[in-house]
Scaffold this motif. Structure first.
Motif, PDB file in Angstrom:
ATOM      1  N   GLN A  31       0.825  -1.204   0.000  1.00 40.04           N
ATOM      2  CA  GLN A  31       0.000   0.000   0.000  1.00 40.04           C
ATOM      3  C   GLN A  31       0.863   1.260   0.000  1.00 40.04           C
ATOM      4  N   SER A  32       1.924   1.264   0.788  1.00 44.44           N
ATOM      5  CA  SER A  32       2.820   2.420   0.837  1.00 44.44           C
ATOM      6  C   SER A  32       3.460   2.670  -0.515  1.00 44.44           C
ATOM      7  N   SER A  33       3.880   1.599  -1.160  1.00 46.35           N
ATOM      8  CA  SER A  33       4.485   1.715  -2.483  1.00 46.35           C
ATOM      9  C   SER A  33       3.505   2.348  -3.470  1.00 46.35           C
TER      10      SER A  33
ATOM     11  N   ASN B  86       0.969   4.261  -2.784  1.00 46.42           N
ATOM     12  CA  ASN B  86       0.738   5.660  -2.432  1.00 46.42           C
ATOM     13  C   ASN B  86       1.888   6.554  -2.876  1.00 46.42           C
ATOM     14  N   PHE B  87       3.130   6.075  -2.751  1.00 44.94           N
ATOM     15  CA  PHE B  87       4.266   6.867  -3.223  1.00 44.94           C
ATOM     16  C   PHE B  87       4.234   7.019  -4.740  1.00 44.94           C
ATOM     17  N   LYS B  88       3.866   5.962  -5.439  1.00 48.36           N
ATOM     18  CA  LYS B  88       3.748   6.058  -6.905  1.00 48.36           C
ATOM     19  C   LYS B  88       2.678   7.076  -7.283  1.00 48.36           C
ATOM     20  N   GLN B  89       1.554   7.044  -6.563  1.00 47.08           N
ATOM     21  CA  GLN B  89       0.476   7.986  -6.843  1.00 47.08           C
ATOM     22  C   GLN B  89       0.932   9.412  -6.550  1.00 47.08           C
ATOM     23  N   ALA B  90       1.699   9.587  -5.482  1.00 48.88           N
ATOM     24  CA  ALA B  90       2.232  10.921  -5.160  1.00 48.88           C
ATOM     25  C   ALA B  90       3.116  11.417  -6.302  1.00 48.88           C
ATOM     26  N   GLY B  91       3.934  10.543  -6.855  1.00 51.04           N
ATOM     27  CA  GLY B  91       4.784  10.916  -7.987  1.00 51.04           C
ATOM     28  C   GLY B  91       3.967  11.324  -9.199  1.00 51.04           C
ATOM     29  N   GLU B  92       2.888  10.586  -9.457  1.00 56.41           N
ATOM     30  CA  GLU B  92       2.015  10.940 -10.581  1.00 56.41           C
ATOM     31  C   GLU B  92       1.371  12.305 -10.347  1.00 56.41           C
ATOM     32  N   ASN B  93       0.964  12.563  -9.107  1.00 56.73           N
ATOM     33  CA  ASN B  93       0.368  13.862  -8.797  1.00 56.73           C
ATOM     34  C   ASN B  93       1.373  14.991  -8.973  1.00 56.73           C
ATOM     35  N   LEU B  94       2.624  14.746  -8.599  1.00 54.99           N
ATOM     36  CA  LEU B  94       3.661  15.773  -8.805  1.00 54.99           C
ATOM     37  C   LEU B  94       3.854  16.067 -10.283  1.00 54.99           C
ATOM     38  N   LYS B  95       3.847  15.017 -11.099  1.00 56.01           N
ATOM     39  CA  LYS B  95       3.981  15.209 -12.550  1.00 56.01           C
ATOM     40  C   LYS B  95       2.868  16.094 -13.083  1.00 56.01           C
ATOM     41  N   ASP B  96       1.681  15.939 -12.486  1.00 56.29           N
ATOM     42  CA  ASP B  96       0.523  16.713 -12.933  1.00 56.29           C
ATOM     43  C   ASP B  96       0.448  18.099 -12.301  1.00 56.29           C
ATOM     44  N   GLY B  97       1.367  18.397 -11.387  1.00 56.19           N
ATOM     45  CA  GLY B  97       1.356  19.689 -10.724  1.00 56.19           C
ATOM     46  C   GLY B  97       0.373  19.761  -9.569  1.00 56.19           C
ATOM     47  N   ASP B  98      -0.126  18.632  -9.118  1.00 52.92           N
ATOM     48  CA  ASP B  98      -1.072  18.582  -7.998  1.00 52.92           C
ATOM     49  C   ASP B  98      -0.297  18.371  -6.700  1.00 52.92           C
ATOM     50  N   LEU B  99       0.218  19.473  -6.155  1.00 57.46           N
ATOM     51  CA  LEU B  99       1.049  19.383  -4.961  1.00 57.46           C
ATOM     52  C   LEU B  99       0.258  18.927  -3.738  1.00 57.46           C
ATOM     53  N   LYS B 100      -0.976  19.372  -3.623  1.00 60.58           N
ATOM     54  CA  LYS B 100      -1.797  18.972  -2.479  1.00 60.58           C
ATOM     55  C   LYS B 100      -2.072  17.468  -2.533  1.00 60.58           C
TER      56      LYS B 100
ATOM     57  N   ALA C 241       1.110  15.586  -1.664  1.00 60.50           N
ATOM     58  CA  ALA C 241       1.381  15.631  -0.225  1.00 60.50           C
ATOM     59  C   ALA C 241       0.483  14.662   0.530  1.00 60.50           C
ATOM     60  N   ASN C 242      -0.789  14.614   0.145  1.00 62.40           N
ATOM     61  CA  ASN C 242      -1.725  13.699   0.806  1.00 62.40           C
ATOM     62  C   ASN C 242      -1.338  12.237   0.582  1.00 62.40           C
ATOM     63  N   ASP C 243      -0.965  11.899  -0.652  1.00 63.82           N
ATOM     64  CA  ASP C 243      -0.572  10.527  -0.954  1.00 63.82           C
ATOM     65  C   ASP C 243       0.708  10.146  -0.228  1.00 63.82           C
ATOM     66  N   ALA C 244       1.665  11.065  -0.154  1.00 63.85           N
ATOM     67  CA  ALA C 244       2.898  10.795   0.565  1.00 63.85           C
ATOM     68  C   ALA C 244       2.626  10.596   2.050  1.00 63.85           C
ATOM     69  N   LYS C 245       1.730  11.412   2.597  1.00 62.80           N
ATOM     70  CA  LYS C 245       1.359  11.269   4.012  1.00 62.80           C
ATOM     71  C   LYS C 245       0.704   9.915   4.239  1.00 62.80           C
ATOM     72  N   ASP C 246      -0.201   9.515   3.353  1.00 67.83           N
ATOM     73  CA  ASP C 246      -0.857   8.204   3.475  1.00 67.83           C
ATOM     74  C   ASP C 246       0.156   7.072   3.412  1.00 67.83           C
ATOM     75  N   ALA C 247       1.177   7.230   2.598  1.00 69.47           N
ATOM     76  CA  ALA C 247       2.195   6.192   2.460  1.00 69.47           C
ATOM     77  C   ALA C 247       2.989   6.021   3.734  1.00 69.47           C
ATOM     78  N   LEU C 248       3.136   7.098   4.489  1.00 70.84           N
ATOM     79  CA  LEU C 248       3.912   7.043   5.720  1.00 70.84           C
ATOM     80  C   LEU C 248       3.098   6.643   6.935  1.00 70.84           C
ATOM     81  N   ASP C 249       1.778   6.661   6.811  1.00 65.93           N
ATOM     82  CA  ASP C 249       0.906   6.285   7.933  1.00 65.93           C
ATOM     83  C   ASP C 249       0.883   4.784   8.155  1.00 65.93           C
TER      84      ASP C 249
END
Length: 68
Positions: free
Chosen positions: A39-41, A43-57, A60-68
C-alpha cells in the motif's frame, strides 16, 4: 496523470489492503506487513504521478498516506 497509471496504482493499493486483511485474519504478521508495504508503495507512486501533474496537495496527501 495517465488513466493506466492511476488504475495500476489503485489496483496495487487494493492488493495491499487485501494482503493486510488476510494477514490480520490469519495472524500472519509477515503477510500483514507485506500488505502495508504494498500500500505504501502504491501511495508513493500515486504521489509521484500527482507531482507530474502539478497537484502538490494531492501529492502531499498521498505521501502522508504512504507514511501512515
Amino acid at each position: 496523470m495517465g488513466l493506466k497509471d492511476n488504475l495500476s496504482n489503485l489496483a496495487e493499493q487494493a492488493k495491499g489492503k487485501a494482503q493486510e486483511a488476510m494477514g490480520k485474519a490469519t495472524g500472519d504478521q509477515g503477510q500483514q506487513a507485506e500488505g502495508e508495504a504494498t500500500q505504501s508503495s502504491a501511495n508513493f507512486k500515486q504521489a509521484g504521478e500527482n507531482l507530474k501533474d502539478g497537484d502538490l496537495k494531492g501529492a502531499a496527501n498521498d505521501a502522508k498516506d504512504a507514511l501512515d
